[in-house]
Design a protein around this motif. Sequence first.
Motif, PDB file in Angstrom:
ATOM      1  N   ASP A 180      52.309  25.924  27.953  1.00 41.98           N
ATOM      2  CA  ASP A 180      51.548  25.728  26.498  1.00 41.98           C
ATOM      3  C   ASP A 180      52.103  24.479  25.846  1.00 41.98           C
ATOM      4  N   ILE A 181      53.559  24.279  25.722  1.00 39.19           N
ATOM      5  CA  ILE A 181      54.028  23.133  25.078  1.00 39.19           C
ATOM      6  C   ILE A 181      53.574  21.878  25.895  1.00 39.19           C
ATOM      7  N   ALA A 182      53.965  21.911  27.186  1.00 37.66           N
ATOM      8  CA  ALA A 182      53.285  20.844  27.867  1.00 37.66           C
ATOM      9  C   ALA A 182      52.061  20.081  27.527  1.00 37.66           C
ATOM     10  N   ALA A 183      50.952  21.108  27.532  1.00 33.58           N
ATOM     11  CA  ALA A 183      49.585  20.945  27.166  1.00 33.58           C
ATOM     12  C   ALA A 183      49.577  20.293  25.812  1.00 33.58           C
ATOM     13  N   MET A 184      50.250  20.415  24.953  1.00 32.36           N
ATOM     14  CA  MET A 184      50.433  19.905  23.588  1.00 32.36           C
ATOM     15  C   MET A 184      50.832  18.566  23.569  1.00 32.36           C
ATOM     16  N   GLY A 185      51.469  18.081  24.738  1.00 27.71           N
ATOM     17  CA  GLY A 185      52.145  16.876  24.723  1.00 27.71           C
ATOM     18  C   GLY A 185      53.607  16.805  24.178  1.00 27.71           C
ATOM     19  N   GLY A 186      54.180  18.169  23.964  1.00 29.27           N
ATOM     20  CA  GLY A 186      55.338  18.453  23.077  1.00 29.27           C
ATOM     21  C   GLY A 186      56.797  18.422  24.204  1.00 29.27           C
ATOM     22  N   ARG A 187      57.974  18.285  23.465  1.00 27.86           N
ATOM     23  CA  ARG A 187      59.020  18.510  23.902  1.00 27.86           C
ATOM     24  C   ARG A 187      59.500  19.579  23.753  1.00 27.86           C
ATOM     25  N   PRO A 188      59.863  20.968  24.648  1.00 25.89           N
ATOM     26  CA  PRO A 188      60.217  22.320  24.200  1.00 25.89           C
ATOM     27  C   PRO A 188      61.599  22.216  23.857  1.00 25.89           C
ATOM     28  N   ASN A 189      62.016  22.980  22.817  1.00 25.10           N
ATOM     29  CA  ASN A 189      63.432  22.800  22.201  1.00 25.10           C
ATOM     30  C   ASN A 189      64.165  24.167  21.978  1.00 25.10           C
ATOM     31  N   GLY A 190      63.434  25.236  22.315  1.00 24.72           N
ATOM     32  CA  GLY A 190      64.036  26.572  22.056  1.00 24.72           C
ATOM     33  C   GLY A 190      63.049  27.754  22.572  1.00 24.72           C
ATOM     34  N   PHE A 191      63.587  28.821  22.885  1.00 23.93           N
ATOM     35  CA  PHE A 191      62.687  29.976  23.026  1.00 23.93           C
ATOM     36  C   PHE A 191      63.508  31.184  22.430  1.00 23.93           C
ATOM     37  N   TYR A 192      62.525  32.137  22.475  1.00 19.27           N
ATOM     38  CA  TYR A 192      62.939  33.540  21.848  1.00 19.27           C
ATOM     39  C   TYR A 192      62.428  34.784  22.847  1.00 19.27           C
ATOM     40  N   LEU A 193      63.121  35.799  23.121  1.00 20.66           N
ATOM     41  CA  LEU A 193      62.606  36.633  24.025  1.00 20.66           C
ATOM     42  C   LEU A 193      62.812  38.209  23.648  1.00 20.66           C
ATOM     43  N   SER A 194      61.584  38.747  23.351  1.00 18.25           N
ATOM     44  CA  SER A 194      61.500  40.141  23.106  1.00 18.25           C
ATOM     45  C   SER A 194      61.378  40.915  24.391  1.00 18.25           C
ATOM     46  N   LEU A 195      62.104  42.012  24.805  1.00 16.28           N
ATOM     47  CA  LEU A 195      62.276  42.742  25.896  1.00 16.28           C
ATOM     48  C   LEU A 195      62.164  44.173  25.657  1.00 16.28           C
ATOM     49  N   ALA A 196      61.158  44.945  26.193  1.00 17.03           N
ATOM     50  CA  ALA A 196      61.279  46.235  26.098  1.00 17.03           C
ATOM     51  C   ALA A 196      61.361  46.837  27.620  1.00 17.03           C
ATOM     52  N   LEU A 197      62.246  47.788  27.703  1.00 20.06           N
ATOM     53  CA  LEU A 197      62.700  48.137  29.092  1.00 20.06           C
ATOM     54  C   LEU A 197      62.777  49.537  29.211  1.00 20.06           C
ATOM     55  N   PRO A 198      62.180  50.116  30.353  1.00 21.98           N
ATOM     56  CA  PRO A 198      62.283  51.650  30.467  1.00 21.98           C
ATOM     57  C   PRO A 198      63.777  51.808  30.980  1.00 21.98           C
ATOM     58  N   LYS A 199      64.110  53.035  30.576  1.00 25.85           N
ATOM     59  CA  LYS A 199      65.347  53.452  30.744  1.00 25.85           C
ATOM     60  C   LYS A 199      65.876  53.560  32.116  1.00 25.85           C
ATOM     61  N   GLU A 200      64.919  53.848  32.950  1.00 24.73           N
ATOM     62  CA  GLU A 200      65.369  53.997  34.496  1.00 24.73           C
ATOM     63  C   GLU A 200      65.523  52.554  35.344  1.00 24.73           C
ATOM     64  N   LEU A 201      65.118  51.508  34.490  1.00 28.06           N
ATOM     65  CA  LEU A 201      65.272  50.152  35.116  1.00 28.06           C
ATOM     66  C   LEU A 201      66.732  50.023  35.549  1.00 28.06           C
ATOM     67  N   SER A 202      67.033  49.266  36.661  1.00 26.01           N
ATOM     68  CA  SER A 202      68.385  48.945  36.909  1.00 26.01           C
ATOM     69  C   SER A 202      68.755  47.996  36.395  1.00 26.01           C
ATOM     70  N   VAL A 203      69.969  47.905  35.894  1.00 26.58           N
ATOM     71  CA  VAL A 203      70.842  46.722  35.338  1.00 26.58           C
ATOM     72  C   VAL A 203      70.663  45.493  36.227  1.00 26.58           C
ATOM     73  N   SER A 204      70.510  45.755  37.532  1.00 24.80           N
ATOM     74  CA  SER A 204      70.606  44.687  38.600  1.00 24.80           C
ATOM     75  C   SER A 204      69.241  43.860  38.610  1.00 24.80           C
ATOM     76  N   TRP A 205      68.184  44.845  38.066  1.00 22.41           N
ATOM     77  CA  TRP A 205      66.737  44.143  37.697  1.00 22.41           C
ATOM     78  C   TRP A 205      67.116  43.151  36.524  1.00 22.41           C
ATOM     79  N   LEU A 206      67.845  43.601  35.611  1.00 24.62           N
ATOM     80  CA  LEU A 206      67.858  42.765  34.485  1.00 24.62           C
ATOM     81  C   LEU A 206      68.419  41.722  34.637  1.00 24.62           C
ATOM     82  N   ARG A 207      69.570  41.640  35.452  1.00 31.07           N
ATOM     83  CA  ARG A 207      70.213  40.422  35.665  1.00 31.07           C
ATOM     84  C   ARG A 207      69.548  39.599  36.635  1.00 31.07           C
ATOM     85  N   GLN A 208      68.737  39.817  37.420  1.00 36.10           N
ATOM     86  CA  GLN A 208      67.942  38.853  38.076  1.00 36.10           C
ATOM     87  C   GLN A 208      66.795  38.258  37.404  1.00 36.10           C
TER      88      GLN A 208
END
Lengths: 345, 345
Positions: free
Chosen positions: A83-111
């Motif tokens: 999306d930033i590329a399409a505007m001709g922009g230089r990306p400079n940072g990002f923010y991550l919102s994450l909702a995760l189910p309890k049974e998900l493995s930590v190994s999944w999250l690490r990957q």
Amino acid sequence: MADSLNSPNISDLSEEQIIALFADSLSSADGIGIGDDSSVTEGPSGLKQFLSTDLIVEHVHFRRQDISAHFLGHKALAVNLSDIAAMGGRPNGFYLSLALPKELSVSWLRQFRDGLLALAKKHNILLLGGDTTRSQNDIIVNITITGVGKPRQVKLRSEAKVGDVLCVTGTLGDSAAGLKILSNPDQYAHLTKSERQQLLESHQQPKPEVEKGQWLSQEKAVHAMIDVSDGLLRDAHHIAQQSQCRLNIELEQLPLSQAFKSFYEKNGINKQAQEFAVAGGEDYRLLLAVAEDAVKDLQKRYKQKFSTILHQIGSVSKGDSEVEILRDGSPVEVKEQEFKHFKES
Amino acid sequence: MADSLNSPNISDLSEEQIIALFADSLSSADGIGIGDDSSVTEGPSGLKQFLSTDLIVEHVHFRRQDISAHFLGHKALAVNLSDIAAMGGRPNGFYLSLALPKELSVSWLRQFRDGLLALAKKHNILLLGGDTTRSQNDIIVNITITGVGKPRQVKLRSEAKVGDVLCVTGTLGDSAAGLKILSNPDQYAHLTKSERQQLLESHQQPKPEVEKGQWLSQEKAVHAMIDVSDGLLRDAHHIAQQSQCRLNIELEQLPLSQAFKSFYEKNGINKQAQEFAVAGGEDYRLLLAVAEDAVKDLQKRYKQKFSTILHQIGSVSKGDSEVEILRDGSPVEVKEQEFKHFKES
């Protein structure tokens, strides 16, 4: 809170209609509305700031069994970088919102983290914040990305001009073919290992064209730009609508990879391949409208810079804000196929 | 993709541990990390930019039957405005990512929009973009908000000084009491209609203290600031940890509303009321650490400006990055109660 049986529900609305519900309040300080790949506001040091946000929901955009955590992390960020590329922009940072189910493995999250951060590192951007929470069932990922660009170099969907030439930065259809292989792995045994790999990689690890977007943004002759995320047909439609002109795409001109052609060789129907390439999504190439008299020179310098071709695939004409698909100069109808896009709503 | 039975899963990790997984790449251009109410980066015209993002998931943060669409829209934005308020910033735009189940009524969405946009209008900020998509079951809302502030007026969690006085901008516990009333409406028949209304409103339509935050940000004597979203105890803990000092909170000093006191009058146990006020979340007040020699003058001018009291509730001392709760000068243990916070993970 029961609704009357006659009252409409969300499934009766298109994404456009949902956006229209909020439309009155949708506008930016620059008068650039919601219809582009990102918002455009005032940034630091006289630059414009681009901001885009994408919500990815399990069972809607992906199934856990179809995509590894690493690829999901990569892809969630790639979509935003594009999306930033399409505007001709230089990306400079990002923010991550994450909702995760309890049974998900930590190994999944690490990957997931590894896939995400590897791509972030490649583009030299930092994770600047976010939010984490539980979810009842589904993995939910929302990434917000910011970027900057010089005011005169901002590329919008709305600036295509009658007489412009349409160009695309790379082959189309590979990602959609990769998805088909994933869904029916046994059906495509005729592909070589490397062809198979290439198509799968296009789908699982798309490369957002950030460097090309920035280079192209410096060109005055590039009037409009968009990333091909929903499929060429749909994304061309966005330019046609917002630039209020007609886009003509010539099927014969579409750049198709050798692997993609092989994907179709089983049936030998080339026509189907081209239509598939027009409708398939998630290529994350850039589609641009370029001043006709500048395109040859631009293509030449582009090739010198990136050692690859800026493909000419059509033109912009006076007309009805629609996209016309042409085979041998005659209009054909291409139906949007039933792809389950990563970012399709 | 089956995991070994021994491998840990997400339910074994705290939010802090999940954040720690991403910690290596978490930092901002200013060296201000993820631990604050928002990120701090370079903004337009020499200002700092604040950006915060919050993910709200049905069945985790709310239940559809407990909160009207209008209140949910209001609250989703209020939570974000409060983050900007806590930095001392002026909010200037927001982005809405929305995943909606098919069977949701369009009327629900209209009411959600009305609640959201009414609050946006009140704070004079525009919806600048977003993303809409389907979801399988749950309503998912992610709001990203941006704000700006003068570099010298940025208020962090990490700047509390030994000797400072702790102040809070308003009464505590009302929102948590409102939630209790919602959960067990029949248990609180002893409240007057207006008391009931006041507590419910605190929970359903919190008023983020944006104006107070901006006013306080101009005061050099205000060293640290945070919004009380998770409960006074938890949020004070954030300041203690990041400022590496001890926070002492005196239960007798907590400002409690008359409605909140009435809520507890049935049993007449005042002690329980105070502990409930310490632990309950979602008050969206501001908690600040103020230079001791400046607090009286600040309180005076604050009262002139806002016709309400800046309540002194404790102090900052040398110590172990912990929060001490005091009754009559002696430490007491307050257990965090089982609230289901709107924004608790």
